[in-house]
Scaffold this motif. Sequence first.
Motif, PDB file in Angstrom:
ATOM      1  N   GLN A  45       0.814  -1.214   0.000  1.00 40.88           N
ATOM      2  CA  GLN A  45       0.000   0.000   0.000  1.00 40.88           C
ATOM      3  C   GLN A  45       0.852   1.271   0.000  1.00 40.88           C
ATOM      4  N   ALA A  46       1.902   1.282   0.809  1.00 41.67           N
ATOM      5  CA  ALA A  46       2.758   2.473   0.863  1.00 41.67           C
ATOM      6  C   ALA A  46       3.399   2.750  -0.485  1.00 41.67           C
ATOM      7  N   ALA A  47       3.816   1.684  -1.171  1.00 43.76           N
ATOM      8  CA  ALA A  47       4.436   1.858  -2.477  1.00 43.76           C
ATOM      9  C   ALA A  47       3.433   2.383  -3.495  1.00 43.76           C
ATOM     10  N   VAL A  48       2.181   1.930  -3.411  1.00 41.19           N
ATOM     11  CA  VAL A  48       1.138   2.419  -4.319  1.00 41.19           C
ATOM     12  C   VAL A  48       0.900   3.904  -4.085  1.00 41.19           C
ATOM     13  N   ARG A  49       0.820   4.300  -2.827  1.00 38.73           N
ATOM     14  CA  ARG A  49       0.609   5.725  -2.523  1.00 38.73           C
ATOM     15  C   ARG A  49       1.726   6.575  -3.121  1.00 38.73           C
ATOM     16  N   ALA A  50       2.950   6.112  -2.974  1.00 42.59           N
ATOM     17  CA  ALA A  50       4.090   6.889  -3.470  1.00 42.59           C
ATOM     18  C   ALA A  50       4.123   6.942  -4.997  1.00 42.59           C
ATOM     19  N   ALA A  51       3.669   5.872  -5.644  1.00 39.74           N
ATOM     20  CA  ALA A  51       3.761   5.786  -7.106  1.00 39.74           C
ATOM     21  C   ALA A  51       2.566   6.380  -7.816  1.00 39.74           C
ATOM     22  N   ALA A  52       1.515   6.752  -7.077  1.00 39.01           N
ATOM     23  CA  ALA A  52       0.288   7.244  -7.710  1.00 39.01           C
ATOM     24  C   ALA A  52      -0.114   8.613  -7.165  1.00 39.01           C
ATOM     25  N   PRO A  53       0.733   9.632  -7.336  1.00 35.06           N
ATOM     26  CA  PRO A  53       0.357  10.971  -6.876  1.00 35.06           C
ATOM     27  C   PRO A  53      -0.664  11.596  -7.806  1.00 35.06           C
ATOM     28  N   VAL A  54      -1.396  12.586  -7.313  1.00 29.98           N
ATOM     29  CA  VAL A  54      -2.328  13.350  -8.138  1.00 29.98           C
ATOM     30  C   VAL A  54      -2.006  14.826  -7.995  1.00 29.98           C
ATOM     31  N   ALA A  55      -2.378  15.600  -9.009  1.00 27.38           N
ATOM     32  CA  ALA A  55      -2.098  17.036  -8.994  1.00 27.38           C
ATOM     33  C   ALA A  55      -3.148  17.760  -9.822  1.00 27.38           C
ATOM     34  N   VAL A  95       5.596  -0.896  -9.626  1.00 26.72           N
ATOM     35  CA  VAL A  95       5.052  -1.188  -8.301  1.00 26.72           C
ATOM     36  C   VAL A  95       3.981  -2.275  -8.371  1.00 26.72           C
ATOM     37  N   VAL A  96       3.124  -2.227  -9.388  1.00 27.62           N
ATOM     38  CA  VAL A  96       2.035  -3.212  -9.466  1.00 27.62           C
ATOM     39  C   VAL A  96       2.436  -4.452 -10.249  1.00 27.62           C
ATOM     40  N   GLY A  97       3.695  -4.510 -10.711  1.00 28.93           N
ATOM     41  CA  GLY A  97       4.213  -5.726 -11.317  1.00 28.93           C
ATOM     42  C   GLY A  97       3.910  -5.925 -12.777  1.00 28.93           C
ATOM     43  N   LEU A  98       3.765  -4.838 -13.536  1.00 29.76           N
ATOM     44  CA  LEU A  98       3.451  -4.950 -14.957  1.00 29.76           C
ATOM     45  C   LEU A  98       4.710  -4.811 -15.795  1.00 29.76           C
ATOM     46  N   THR A  99       4.846  -5.677 -16.781  1.00 27.22           N
ATOM     47  CA  THR A  99       5.964  -5.627 -17.717  1.00 27.22           C
ATOM     48  C   THR A  99       5.473  -5.099 -19.059  1.00 27.22           C
ATOM     49  N   GLY A 100       6.267  -4.206 -19.666  1.00 26.98           N
ATOM     50  CA  GLY A 100       5.925  -3.720 -20.999  1.00 26.98           C
ATOM     51  C   GLY A 100       4.875  -2.640 -21.040  1.00 26.98           C
ATOM     52  N   ALA A 101       4.632  -1.975 -19.914  1.00 21.40           N
ATOM     53  CA  ALA A 101       3.627  -0.904 -19.897  1.00 21.40           C
ATOM     54  C   ALA A 101       4.186   0.433 -20.359  1.00 21.40           C
ATOM     55  N   LEU A 160       6.306   8.751 -14.592  1.00 23.41           N
ATOM     56  CA  LEU A 160       5.303   8.376 -13.606  1.00 23.41           C
ATOM     57  C   LEU A 160       4.697   7.016 -13.950  1.00 23.41           C
ATOM     58  N   LEU A 161       4.404   6.794 -15.221  1.00 18.65           N
ATOM     59  CA  LEU A 161       3.848   5.514 -15.664  1.00 18.65           C
ATOM     60  C   LEU A 161       4.798   4.366 -15.340  1.00 18.65           C
ATOM     61  N   GLY A 162       6.078   4.551 -15.630  1.00 13.82           N
ATOM     62  CA  GLY A 162       7.047   3.494 -15.382  1.00 13.82           C
ATOM     63  C   GLY A 162       7.124   3.104 -13.924  1.00 13.82           C
ATOM     64  N   GLY A 163       7.100   4.105 -13.040  1.00 15.05           N
ATOM     65  CA  GLY A 163       7.159   3.819 -11.610  1.00 15.05           C
ATOM     66  C   GLY A 163       5.936   3.081 -11.120  1.00 15.05           C
ATOM     67  N   LEU A 164       4.755   3.493 -11.599  1.00 18.26           N
ATOM     68  CA  LEU A 164       3.515   2.850 -11.173  1.00 18.26           C
ATOM     69  C   LEU A 164       3.445   1.414 -11.692  1.00 18.26           C
ATOM     70  N   ALA A 165       3.809   1.218 -12.962  1.00 20.55           N
ATOM     71  CA  ALA A 165       3.772  -0.135 -13.529  1.00 20.55           C
ATOM     72  C   ALA A 165       4.709  -1.068 -12.777  1.00 20.55           C
TER      73      ALA A 165
END
Length: 338
Positions: free
Chosen positions: A285-295, A314-320, A307-312
């Motif tokens: 959860q902490a990693a998701v919060r850090a990787a998904a900021p809003v503005a 964290v949630v374990g996605l390859t090739g996003a 930002l996309l690369g960091g979020l992908a």
Amino acid sequence: MNVRNATPDDLATLEGLWKALKAEVPPPAHEDVDPATELAEIRAIVDSGLGWVAERAGSAIGIALALRRGERVGRITGLYVVPAERRTGVADSLVRAVAARLAEDGVETIDLEVMASNSAARAVSARWGFRDEVLVLASPVTALVERLGVEAPTTSFGSIHVQTDDADVILKAVEMFVPRLLGRSTGSIVTQPRTGYVTVYDDACDRDPAMLRRLAKEISARTGLVVIAIGVEQEALVRMILFDRGGIVDEYASVPEFHGSLPPGEVVALNANPVVVERYTGAAQAAVRAAAPVARVPSDLPPARELLGGLASVVGLTGADHGWADAPADDQAIRIAR
């Protein structure tokens, strides 16, 4: 006081009063005005019989110019009364002459342009019955770019990640759904499982993020699987949506109001829910919060691709980090050409 149709002999008078109007009420600073073009337009208006002169004791004290904008619409393009003759009914008489002539020609509506700063003209036109129909708003491009935090337009791309090891099931779904749902698509790519997900890319989904979401929802609904749609919109907005059996269980948008104002509740709903993301992906959860900021604007966040690369990650996605157009050659991927 007499109002009559203007003739070619009046051109010098019309041009003089037109220049007086422009000196008194200059056009917007951002408009390039060509005096020669404007004077040629006055001559054309006179030739069409839609110019008028108001006179008193043989001297011109006002003018009106009009044109047809279509079968049913006319426009007053110029209306001017010399200062000493204002508030004496001259403008009323000129507009009455314009309206009578255009009515004879079958015109049903007359419009006119008034500078927002010209309060006197706006008050008079309101008294005649004119009402605001269209507001033309202007902004310097550099200021707009700075405020919105975006540079020039606009690349969008995205990918769909299905929680399964069965690439054949997803391949069949893509072959079935894409022609019906997305219409014109150059091709799709379906990968073999990577870190627990089969990934789908599609040309139409890159061109239109709405199509990415539509295809992801359909795959989830028809297979009953968890599906993640993730991508970048216009090089400025990162969006991630989690589907379960076709329903949205969580949605994240890095700039919730990027495409327009939203009710406060909808803005909050576009913040990633770390509890839900953890349940479906295993991400902390902490990693998701850090990787998904809003503005409020993109410039308050890291670049969208970063930002996309960091979020992908964290949630374990390859090739996003790319879409269909940028997908690298991969012997394990199945390419579908259309």
